[in-house]
Design a protein around this motif. Structure first.
Motif, PDB file in Angstrom:
ATOM      1  N   LYS A 133       0.813  -1.206   0.000  1.00  0.00           N
ATOM      2  CA  LYS A 133       0.000   0.000   0.000  1.00  0.00           C
ATOM      3  C   LYS A 133       0.854   1.265   0.000  1.00  0.00           C
ATOM      4  O   LYS A 133       1.863   1.351   0.672  1.00  0.00           O
ATOM      5  CB  LYS A 133      -0.895   0.024   1.232  1.00  0.00           C
TER       6      LYS A 133
ATOM      7  N   SER B 193       1.030   4.746   1.441  1.00  0.00           N
ATOM      8  CA  SER B 193       0.454   5.420   2.597  1.00  0.00           C
ATOM      9  C   SER B 193      -0.120   6.764   2.151  1.00  0.00           C
ATOM     10  O   SER B 193       0.231   7.295   1.097  1.00  0.00           O
ATOM     11  CB  SER B 193       1.520   5.639   3.659  1.00  0.00           C
TER      12      SER B 193
ATOM     13  N   TYR C 281      -5.885   3.282   5.292  1.00  0.00           N
ATOM     14  CA  TYR C 281      -5.275   3.302   3.977  1.00  0.00           C
ATOM     15  C   TYR C 281      -6.336   3.039   2.916  1.00  0.00           C
ATOM     16  O   TYR C 281      -7.399   2.519   3.167  1.00  0.00           O
ATOM     17  CB  TYR C 281      -4.177   2.249   3.881  1.00  0.00           C
ATOM     18  N   HIS C 282      -5.948   3.400   1.716  1.00  0.00           N
ATOM     19  CA  HIS C 282      -6.909   3.276   0.639  1.00  0.00           C
ATOM     20  C   HIS C 282      -7.086   1.835   0.213  1.00  0.00           C
ATOM     21  O   HIS C 282      -6.221   1.006   0.388  1.00  0.00           O
ATOM     22  CB  HIS C 282      -6.467   4.126  -0.545  1.00  0.00           C
ATOM     23  N   SER C 283      -8.203   1.653  -0.395  1.00  0.00           N
ATOM     24  CA  SER C 283      -8.557   0.294  -0.747  1.00  0.00           C
ATOM     25  C   SER C 283      -7.935  -0.159  -2.051  1.00  0.00           C
ATOM     26  O   SER C 283      -8.065  -1.296  -2.422  1.00  0.00           O
ATOM     27  CB  SER C 283     -10.069   0.193  -0.866  1.00  0.00           C
ATOM     28  N   TYR C 284      -7.264   0.775  -2.724  1.00  0.00           N
ATOM     29  CA  TYR C 284      -6.741   0.383  -4.029  1.00  0.00           C
ATOM     30  C   TYR C 284      -5.336  -0.163  -3.941  1.00  0.00           C
ATOM     31  O   TYR C 284      -4.603  -0.218  -4.892  1.00  0.00           O
ATOM     32  CB  TYR C 284      -6.770   1.551  -5.010  1.00  0.00           C
ATOM     33  N   ALA C 285      -4.945  -0.552  -2.788  1.00  0.00           N
ATOM     34  CA  ALA C 285      -3.590  -1.058  -2.646  1.00  0.00           C
ATOM     35  C   ALA C 285      -3.438  -2.415  -3.312  1.00  0.00           C
ATOM     36  O   ALA C 285      -4.387  -3.038  -3.731  1.00  0.00           O
ATOM     37  CB  ALA C 285      -3.234  -1.159  -1.178  1.00  0.00           C
TER      38      ALA C 285
END
Length: 462
Positions: free
Chosen positions: A69, A71, A172-176
């Motif tokens: 991810k 950050s 954190y974002h979900s697009y990791a």
DNA sequence: AAACTTGTCAACCGCGCATGC
DNA sequence: AGCATGCGCGGTTGACAAGTT
């Protein structure tokens, strides 16, 4: 003549690397170190071209690469740096040493670009059309924002400035990354990384570890800020950062908000605490100024004033200092040359040679254009005229001795007296405030008019 | 459950500059 | 000086996985 061909591409394998190939490559680099990529296929038996080997190493196998991810602060740094530098992924990656340029590029293309487009669409709905005659103000605002972007991206400040999170956020974002595919692959890479452990240790011991600026970049922007709207973004005010410091965990003493400078400048009762901040020891700050790691070829920022400012400053890795000058005194330090040339200096701008003297940089800048005032304040006329001696040396000899532009160096030495320093800076600032209608050189300066703003020509206050 | 769409990211490609011969 | 390769860069592709219809 010329070198022999590195490889015959016709017989080269393409496509994904296997763990066996990775191990072959890593083993070779353990023994020989990275580089001389032309030898790799020959000596390892890998049916890969040298270029492919280099890419595999630099983008995946190289120690120190952070995977997974991004950050929020990495994300924000990328946004700001991209806004400033454009698609100079290698340059951007130099500020995020744990990420490869390829990773950043992919992250931008797949996530951030879309996200920012959505954000811009949202903002434009609330952005009034700029009236005719207001373009100068807008120009100044854009310049200010560009510089601010760099400052924010490089700063350690943790205060959030809201940019709307366009996705549900819970940390954190979900697009990791972690898909099934990458997890499996990472497992292979982990195995390889264990092979590298010994090599890494020896590399670090030999000083191979690069200072990580990214570990200290905590952006004031947060895409994860909850409950923000476009209107909040449009009205957001600047959050100035004055000092960037690397490898120094003590954030409290490593950054100086602009308001403190202002307070120090105009509040007669301000205490010694802020005085100390103004007088950060020369060596202390200098030690934190890493030589710029950017490839100069990557620094063509674009046309115009912003490019002049930013590219020059980036070469010194001192952007924050130039910003500091601008923020405190309200005009842009970009009329001049670089590297200590002593020509020019007129026209109202500052010259970047002052950047060589970080501790008193803003004052040295002022000095450059206000020598007469310096003379008055410090009664140092003997140091301000060409042809006279200083410490028993002529100007030229003194310059050779200090290895810098003499006047700035002299000023740095002279300006140690806090009270005089304050007096001078205050006077100069007031002088600049009185010049609000002045048009200087290439730059049309528009005073912002905000109550309490100190002659702030660059302020985005409208 | 199959077909289709979308997202992700490693890898490739071509270009330009640096450098060796 | 000129050529050829090394190297690094940014742009693009394509395989694969996940999500959607």
């Amino acid at each position: 003549m010329g070198r022999p061909p590195c490889c015959n591409k016709d017989n080269m394998k393409k496509g994904p690397w296997t763990p066996e190939e990775d191990i072959l490559l890593v083993t070779y680099i353990q023994e020989h170190g990275p580089g001389t990529w032309g030898n790799v296929p020959v000596q390892t038996g890998l049916m890969r071209c040298s270029k492919s080997c280099r890419l595999r190493w630099t983008n995946y196998l190289r120690p120190g690469i952070k995977r997974g991810k991004f950050s929020p602060h990495e994300e924000t740094a990328i946004i700001h740096l991209q806004a400033l530098l454009g698609n100079k992924w290698a340059a951007i990656a130099s500020y995020l040493p744990e990420r490869t340029d390829n990773d950043i590029k992919n992250f931008w293309n797949t996530h951030l670009e879309k996200k920012l487009k959505m954000f811009q669409t949202c903002s434009q709905q609330q952005q009034p059309i700029i009236p005719k005659g207001q373009w100068e103000r807008r120009l100044q605002t854009d310049l200010h924002m560009a510089k601010k972007a760099l400052s924010d991206a490089l700063s350690l400040d943790t205060k959030p400035l809201p940019i709307p999170d366009l996705e549900p956020s819970n940390g954190y974002h979900s697009y990791a990354m972690p898909t099934q595919k990458s997890t499996t692959y990472a497992a292979n890479a982990d195995n390889i990384s264990r092979l590298l452990a010994k090599w890494m240790t020896s590399s670090l011991k030999s000083g191979g570890s690069s200072a990580s600026i990214s570990s200290n970049i905590v952006s004031p922007f947060s895409l994860d800020s909850p409950d923000v709207s476009c209107s909040q973004v449009v009205s957001v005010k600047e959050n100035n950062i004055l000092f960037l410091e690397e490898n120094t965990p003590n954030l409290e003493t490593s950054q100086v908000p602009l308001s403190l400078i202002e307070k120090w400048l105009f509040d007669e009762g301000i205490g010694q605490e802020s005085q100390d901040l103004i007088e950060m020891p020369h060596q202390h700050i200098t030690a934190d100024l890493n030589p710029c790691v950017l490839d100069p070829r990557s620094l063509s920022v674009g046309p115009g004033i912003i490019a002049d400012c930013v590219s020059l400053v980036l070469r010194l890795d001192l952007a924050f200092i130039a910003l500091e000058i601008t923020d405190v005194f309200g005009f842009c330090p970009s009329d001049g040359g670089y590297g200590g040339s002593d020509g020019g200096g007129g026209g109202g701008g500052f010259r970047f040679e002052v950047c060589f003297y970080p501790s008193n940089l803003k004052y040295a800048s002022i000095y450059y254009n206000h020598l007469h005032f310096l003379e008055e304040v410090f009664h140092a006329g003997e140091a301000s005229s060409f042809g006279v001696e200083f410490d028993g040396l002529t100007l030229k000899e003194k310059e050779n001795e200090v290895g810098h532009h003499f006047w700035c160096e002299a000023f740095r030495e002279l300006i140690i007296e806090p009270k005089a320093l304050k007096t001078m800076v205050k006077e100069i600032t007031l002088e600049k405030i009185s010049e609000e209608d002045e048009r200087i050189a290439w730059n049309v300066l528009i005073k912002c008019g905000a109550p309490g703003h100190l002659g702030c020509f660059m302020c985005d206050y409208v």
